[in-house]
Design an enzyme around this catalytic site. Structure first.
Site, PDB file in Angstrom:
ATOM      1  N   GLY A  12       0.786  -1.238   0.000  1.00 45.73           N
ATOM      2  CA  GLY A  12       0.000   0.000   0.000  1.00 45.73           C
ATOM      3  C   GLY A  12       0.812   1.280   0.000  1.00 45.73           C
ATOM      4  CB  SER A  13       4.337   2.164  -0.724  1.00 41.55           C
ATOM      5  OG  SER A  13       4.549   1.737  -2.040  1.00 41.55           O
ATOM      6  CG  ASN A  14       2.034   3.379  -5.721  1.00 43.38           C
ATOM      7  OD1 ASN A  14       2.489   4.407  -6.224  1.00 43.38           O
ATOM      8  ND2 ASN A  14       2.592   2.190  -5.896  1.00 43.38           N
ATOM      9  NE  ARG A  88      -9.747 -12.089  -7.843  1.00 47.60           N
ATOM     10  CZ  ARG A  88      -9.548 -13.349  -8.127  1.00 47.60           C
ATOM     11  NH1 ARG A  88      -8.379 -13.903  -7.915  1.00 47.60           N
ATOM     12  NH2 ARG A  88     -10.512 -14.089  -8.621  1.00 47.60           N
ATOM     13  CG  LEU A  90     -10.756  -5.421 -10.974  1.00 51.94           C
ATOM     14  CD1 LEU A  90     -10.457  -3.936 -10.842  1.00 51.94           C
ATOM     15  CD2 LEU A  90     -11.734  -5.879  -9.891  1.00 51.94           C
ATOM     16  CG  ASN A 104      -3.410  -0.481 -12.566  1.00 51.46           C
ATOM     17  OD1 ASN A 104      -3.285  -0.693 -11.354  1.00 51.46           O
ATOM     18  ND2 ASN A 104      -2.763  -1.186 -13.483  1.00 51.46           N
ATOM     19  CG  HIS A 106       2.068  -2.071 -15.335  1.00 49.59           C
ATOM     20  ND1 HIS A 106       1.712  -3.305 -14.846  1.00 49.59           N
ATOM     21  CD2 HIS A 106       3.107  -2.274 -16.177  1.00 49.59           C
ATOM     22  CE1 HIS A 106       2.494  -4.232 -15.388  1.00 49.59           C
ATOM     23  NE2 HIS A 106       3.343  -3.636 -16.197  1.00 49.59           N
ATOM     24  CB  THR A 138      -9.322  -0.412 -21.388  1.00 54.93           C
ATOM     25  OG1 THR A 138      -7.969  -0.823 -21.538  1.00 54.93           O
ATOM     26  CG2 THR A 138      -9.433   1.080 -21.631  1.00 54.93           C
TER      27      THR A 138
HETATM   28  C1  GRF Z   1       3.698  -1.144  -7.344  1.00 51.14           C
HETATM   29  O1  GRF Z   1       4.957  -1.324  -7.931  1.00 51.14           O
HETATM   30  C2  GRF Z   1       2.642  -0.989  -8.395  1.00 51.14           C
HETATM   31  O2  GRF Z   1       3.087  -0.326  -9.525  1.00 51.14           O
HETATM   32  C3  GRF Z   1       2.307  -2.420  -8.731  1.00 51.14           C
HETATM   33  O3  GRF Z   1       2.397  -3.120  -7.523  1.00 51.14           O
HETATM   34  C4  GRF Z   1       3.235  -2.407  -6.624  1.00 51.14           C
HETATM   35  C5  GRF Z   1       2.391  -2.088  -5.440  1.00 51.14           C
HETATM   36  O4  GRF Z   1       3.117  -1.471  -4.423  1.00 51.14           O
HETATM   37  N1  GRF Z   1       1.030  -2.501  -9.390  1.00 51.14           N
HETATM   38  P1  GRF Z   1       2.346  -0.782  -3.232  1.00 51.14           P
HETATM   39  O5  GRF Z   1       1.334  -1.779  -2.682  1.00 51.14           O
HETATM   40  O6  GRF Z   1       1.683   0.462  -3.740  1.00 51.14           O
HETATM   41  O7  GRF Z   1       3.413  -0.474  -2.224  1.00 51.14           O
END
Ligand code: GRF
Length: 211
Positions: A12-14, A88, A90, A104, A106, A138
């Site tokens: 969950g760092s993002n 997951r 979707l 999202n 990536h 999408t």
């Molecule tokens: C990130 O690298 C994101 O781009 C990818 O999974 C990782 C998730 O990291 N989809 P976090 O859970 O946000 O720390």
């Protein structure tokens, strides 16, 4: 006030970077995880944010899980649904329901390296530049109109871990920016194309030099 909902599966760092950005005029109404052990839930709880676990393993099919997830999300009537490390896939119905308001991140410069293990794949391919992409979702996996990308150099001696860390630091810069643009009403999808208003040309590109 515009609401948004964040979906996570792990660290969950993002999510944390987006919440810490404290976007004016916007409020995160819920953080929903599909795994009971998602580490990121603790931060959201600490912040007093409503958290919810919907364990996908408890549902007989992807469609059944997606339907319950959508019902929970819709209770908040969010302007935006943010996938932040949500691991997951979707289904098409879910994605269409949130068309134009589902984002999202990536960890690659899409369309290169969709799927998992992007950093190892980038090293194996020998690319000199790697990065991350925020995109609207999408039905095709890791596809969809690109909002912002951050590029970083691949340095001699990198392994998947060092490269992932360099990319992740940029993820934390670009995802809050994209979410803010959207919630400020400056970013939208128009017939499948990203329209960004009130930002200088090139705002969707963050290029970080070596060193
Ligand atoms: C990130 O690298 C994101 O781009 C990818 O999974 C990782 C998730 O990291 N989809 P976090 O859970 O946000 O720390």
């Amino acid at each position: 006030m515009k609401n948004y909902v964040i979906l996570i599966s792990g660290r969950g760092s993002n999510m944390e970077a987006i919440i810490r950005a404290q976007i004016p005029g916007a409020e995160v109404s819920a953080v929903i995880a599909n795994r009971p052990d998602a580490e990121g839930l603790a931060f959201a709880v600490d912040q007093g944010i409503l958290t919810q676990v919907l364990d996908h393993k408890a549902y007989p099919s992807r469609e059944a899980f997606d339907a319950v997830l959508a019902a929970e999300i819709d209770r908040h009537a969010p302007a935006l649904v943010v996938l932040a490390g949500f691991m997951r896939v979707l289904g098409e119905d879910f994605v269409r329901r949130y068309a134009g308001r589902l984002m999202n991140i990536h960890p690659s410069l899409l369309p290169s390296f969709p799927g998992l293990h992007t950093h190892a794949a980038a090293l194996a391919a020998g690319v000199r530049i790697h990065g991350a992409t925020v995109h609207f979702v999408t039905p095709a996996l890791d596809s969809g109109p690109i909002v912002i990308q951050a590029a970083v150099p691949v340095l001699p001696g990198d392994d998947a871990g060092t490269l992932a860390a360099r990319v992740l630091a940029r993820e934390h810069m670009i995802y809050p920016r994209a979410v803010r643009w959207f919630l400020e009403g400056r970013l939208r999808l128009d017939q499948g194309r990203v329209v960004l208003a009130g930002e200088p040309t090139g705002a969707g590109a963050l290029i970080v030099p070596a060193g």
